[in-house]
Design an enzyme around this catalytic site. Structure first.
Site, PDB file in Angstrom:
ATOM      1  N   ARG A  90      -1.125  -8.948  13.299  1.00 30.79           N
ATOM      2  CA  ARG A  90      -1.582  -7.943  12.337  1.00 30.79           C
ATOM      3  C   ARG A  90      -2.317  -8.859  11.308  1.00 30.79           C
ATOM      4  NH1 ARG A  90       3.930  -5.433  11.028  1.00 30.79           N
ATOM      5  NH2 ARG A  90       3.045  -4.179   9.222  1.00 30.79           N
TER       6      ARG A  90
ATOM      7  N   ARG B 112      11.808  -6.216   5.796  1.00 24.01           N
ATOM      8  CA  ARG B 112      11.765  -4.771   6.256  1.00 24.01           C
ATOM      9  C   ARG B 112      12.267  -4.565   7.625  1.00 24.01           C
ATOM     10  NH1 ARG B 112       6.257  -1.359   5.649  1.00 24.01           N
ATOM     11  NH2 ARG B 112       5.917  -2.643   7.764  1.00 24.01           N
TER      12      ARG B 112
ATOM     13  N   LYS C 116       0.886  -1.180   0.083  1.00 20.01           N
ATOM     14  CA  LYS C 116      -0.055   0.183   0.011  1.00 20.01           C
ATOM     15  C   LYS C 116       1.031   1.173  -0.002  1.00 20.01           C
ATOM     16  CE  LYS C 116      -2.038  -1.002   3.830  1.00 20.01           C
ATOM     17  NZ  LYS C 116      -1.602  -2.559   4.211  1.00 20.01           N
TER      18      LYS C 116
ATOM     19  N   ARG D  89     -10.145   0.644   7.679  1.00 22.09           N
ATOM     20  CA  ARG D  89      -9.847  -0.825   8.330  1.00 22.09           C
ATOM     21  C   ARG D  89     -11.001  -1.516   8.947  1.00 22.09           C
ATOM     22  NH1 ARG D  89      -3.999   0.080   8.391  1.00 22.09           N
ATOM     23  NH2 ARG D  89      -2.818  -1.648   8.991  1.00 22.09           N
TER      24      ARG D  89
ATOM     25  N   ARG E 164      10.751  -0.391  12.847  1.00 21.80           N
ATOM     26  CA  ARG E 164       9.103  -0.297  13.217  1.00 21.80           C
ATOM     27  C   ARG E 164       9.020  -1.463  14.337  1.00 21.80           C
ATOM     28  NH1 ARG E 164       4.733   0.217   8.535  1.00 21.80           N
ATOM     29  NH2 ARG E 164       3.455  -1.154  10.011  1.00 21.80           N
TER      30      ARG E 164
HETATM   31  P1  AP5 Z   1       4.700  -1.688   1.920  1.00 21.94           P
HETATM   32  O1  AP5 Z   1       4.442  -0.823   0.741  1.00 21.94           O
HETATM   33  O2  AP5 Z   1       5.085  -0.973   3.189  1.00 21.94           O
HETATM   34  O3  AP5 Z   1       3.279  -2.257   2.366  1.00 21.94           O
HETATM   35  P2  AP5 Z   1       2.099  -1.998   3.143  1.00 21.94           P
HETATM   36  O4  AP5 Z   1       0.808  -2.511   2.768  1.00 21.94           O
HETATM   37  O5  AP5 Z   1       1.851  -0.191   3.097  1.00 21.94           O
HETATM   38  O6  AP5 Z   1       2.710  -2.554   4.567  1.00 21.94           O
HETATM   39  P3  AP5 Z   1       2.310  -1.894   6.003  1.00 21.94           P
HETATM   40  O7  AP5 Z   1       3.364  -2.636   6.828  1.00 21.94           O
HETATM   41  O8  AP5 Z   1       2.553  -0.459   6.099  1.00 21.94           O
HETATM   42  O9  AP5 Z   1       1.072  -2.192   6.396  1.00 21.94           O
HETATM   43  P4  AP5 Z   1      -0.001  -2.195   7.711  1.00 21.94           P
HETATM   44  O10 AP5 Z   1      -1.279  -2.270   7.078  1.00 21.94           O
HETATM   45  O11 AP5 Z   1       0.423  -3.158   8.444  1.00 21.94           O
HETATM   46  O12 AP5 Z   1       0.820  -0.924   8.451  1.00 21.94           O
HETATM   47  P5  AP5 Z   1       0.261   0.522   8.731  1.00 21.94           P
HETATM   48  O13 AP5 Z   1       1.159   1.253   8.746  1.00 21.94           O
HETATM   49  O14 AP5 Z   1      -0.906   0.763   7.737  1.00 21.94           O
HETATM   50  O15 AP5 Z   1       5.579  -2.739   1.541  1.00 21.94           O
HETATM   51  C1  AP5 Z   1       6.031  -3.615   2.709  1.00 21.94           C
HETATM   52  C2  AP5 Z   1       7.481  -4.205   2.411  1.00 21.94           C
HETATM   53  O16 AP5 Z   1       7.514  -4.917   1.256  1.00 21.94           O
HETATM   54  C3  AP5 Z   1       8.392  -2.941   1.957  1.00 21.94           C
HETATM   55  O17 AP5 Z   1       9.713  -3.238   2.861  1.00 21.94           O
HETATM   56  C4  AP5 Z   1       8.574  -2.685   0.781  1.00 21.94           C
HETATM   57  O18 AP5 Z   1       9.762  -2.226   0.171  1.00 21.94           O
HETATM   58  C5  AP5 Z   1       8.428  -4.198   0.189  1.00 21.94           C
HETATM   59  N1  AP5 Z   1       7.657  -4.247  -1.214  1.00 21.94           N
HETATM   60  C6  AP5 Z   1       6.689  -3.729  -1.787  1.00 21.94           C
HETATM   61  N2  AP5 Z   1       6.273  -3.723  -2.870  1.00 21.94           N
HETATM   62  C7  AP5 Z   1       7.175  -5.150  -3.060  1.00 21.94           C
HETATM   63  C8  AP5 Z   1       7.066  -6.038  -4.162  1.00 21.94           C
HETATM   64  N3  AP5 Z   1       6.400  -5.707  -5.339  1.00 21.94           N
HETATM   65  N4  AP5 Z   1       8.040  -6.994  -4.296  1.00 21.94           N
HETATM   66  C9  AP5 Z   1       8.764  -7.218  -3.241  1.00 21.94           C
HETATM   67  N5  AP5 Z   1       8.720  -6.300  -2.047  1.00 21.94           N
HETATM   68  C10 AP5 Z   1       7.962  -5.267  -1.780  1.00 21.94           C
HETATM   69  O19 AP5 Z   1      -0.588   0.179  10.196  1.00 21.94           O
HETATM   70  C11 AP5 Z   1       0.387  -0.044  11.294  1.00 21.94           C
HETATM   71  C12 AP5 Z   1      -0.731   0.102  12.599  1.00 21.94           C
HETATM   72  O20 AP5 Z   1      -1.048   1.369  12.783  1.00 21.94           O
HETATM   73  C13 AP5 Z   1      -1.762  -0.827  12.441  1.00 21.94           C
HETATM   74  O21 AP5 Z   1      -1.492  -2.229  12.723  1.00 21.94           O
HETATM   75  C14 AP5 Z   1      -2.676  -0.370  13.552  1.00 21.94           C
HETATM   76  O22 AP5 Z   1      -2.271  -0.796  14.700  1.00 21.94           O
HETATM   77  C15 AP5 Z   1      -2.521   1.227  13.129  1.00 21.94           C
HETATM   78  N6  AP5 Z   1      -3.370   1.721  12.179  1.00 21.94           N
HETATM   79  C16 AP5 Z   1      -3.171   2.058  11.091  1.00 21.94           C
HETATM   80  N7  AP5 Z   1      -3.861   2.461  10.509  1.00 21.94           N
HETATM   81  C17 AP5 Z   1      -5.150   2.296  11.253  1.00 21.94           C
HETATM   82  C18 AP5 Z   1      -6.621   2.432  10.965  1.00 21.94           C
HETATM   83  N8  AP5 Z   1      -7.229   2.845   9.998  1.00 21.94           N
HETATM   84  N9  AP5 Z   1      -7.391   1.940  12.010  1.00 21.94           N
HETATM   85  C19 AP5 Z   1      -6.850   1.423  13.133  1.00 21.94           C
HETATM   86  N10 AP5 Z   1      -5.429   1.342  13.418  1.00 21.94           N
HETATM   87  C20 AP5 Z   1      -4.723   1.608  12.293  1.00 21.94           C
HETATM   88 MG    MG Z   2       2.245   1.186   4.803  1.00 26.68          MG
END
Ligand code: AP5
Ligand code: MG
Length: 193
Positions: free
Chosen positions: A145, A128, A14, A89, A134
């Site tokens: 997660r 990562r 994402k 979410r 993180r």
């Molecule tokens: P990346 O692009 O970072 O993927 P992502 O989907 O953004 O993954 P996140 O870890 O950010 O997802 P998340 O939903 O758990 O975290 P968030 O910050 O939203 O890619 C991941 C890795 O893969 C990177 O190293 C990248 O380089 C690599 N990669 C990408 N594409 C690739 C490819 N094609 N091939 C190979 N490698 C690749 O949320 C974190 C926490 O915040 C949640 O757990 C929750 O506690 C809280 N939170 C956030 N939003 C909310 C909400 N709306 N409601 C409630 N709690 C929330």
């Molecule tokens: Mg993300």
């Protein structure tokens, strides 16, 4: 102007795709995860609430998230589209987003779901974790997660399917290949406007 949700499990890309989409389509990239991590760093009220949930891999309460998004949209120029990353979410968040967008005279153009196999998600996040710093990029929290995603976030897909806004995108392959698939969807959404 388009307003887009990029959706998918932890590690589905994402953030990676969101950055490229925002640049190419001139959208404001709103990542709730990034906003919460910034709030933790700045030790704000939201940050204090969010930290304990993020560290455990659980969702931050809907109310905190919805208030954050509402406040943010208020400040955005009306002629700029938004890309929501990591939000909504829960179904409650999806319902709130529809309300908030309406209040601000906007509507949602499409929801893109990045489909990635679970094994690949874990591989990406562990990799990562070696450098990200993180607090949630470790095996135990990654598992949590994914569990939370499957139980609380998956229903959001049905929500958008019912509204006719759902588009699945194959999220395996290179970053460039995946972006091409996304661009094909967004170009057709823009053309239909
Ligand atoms: P990346 O692009 O970072 O993927 P992502 O989907 O953004 O993954 P996140 O870890 O950010 O997802 P998340 O939903 O758990 O975290 P968030 O910050 O939203 O890619 C991941 C890795 O893969 C990177 O190293 C990248 O380089 C690599 N990669 C990408 N594409 C690739 C490819 N094609 N091939 C190979 N490698 C690749 O949320 C974190 C926490 O915040 C949640 O757990 C929750 O506690 C809280 N939170 C956030 N939003 C909310 C909400 N709306 N409601 C409630 N709690 C929330
Ligand atoms: Mg993300």
């Amino acid at each position: 102007m388009i307003n887009v949700v990029i959706f998918g499990p932890p590690g589905s890309g994402k953030g990676t795709q969101g950055q490229i989409i925002a640049e190419k389509y001139n959208l404001e990239h709103v990542s709730t995860g990034d906003l919460l991590r910034a709030a933790i760093t700045n030790n704000t009220r939201e940050g204090v609430i969010a930290k304990s949930y993020i560290d455990k891999g659980e969702l931050v309460p809907d109310e905190t998230i919805i208030d954050m998004i509402d406040g943010l949209l208020e400040k955005l120029p009306m002629d700029r589209g938004v890309l929501f990353d990591g939000f909504p979410r829960t179904v409650a968040q999806a319902e709130a987003l529809a309300e908030i967008l309406k209040e601000h005279g906007r509507d949602l153009s499409t929801m893109l779901n990045l489909e990635v196999e679970e094994e690949e998600l874990i591989t990406r996040l562990l990799k990562r974790g070696e450098t990200s710093g993180r607090s949630d990029d470790n095996m135990e929290t990654i598992k949590k997660r994914l569990e939370v995603y499957n139980s609380q976030t998956l229903p959001v897909m049905d929500f958008y399917q019912t509204k006719g806004l759902y588009k699945a995108v194959a999220g395996m392959g290179t970053v460039e290949e995946i972006f091409e698939r996304i661009a094909a969807v967004l170009d057709s959404v823009e053309a239909a406007k």
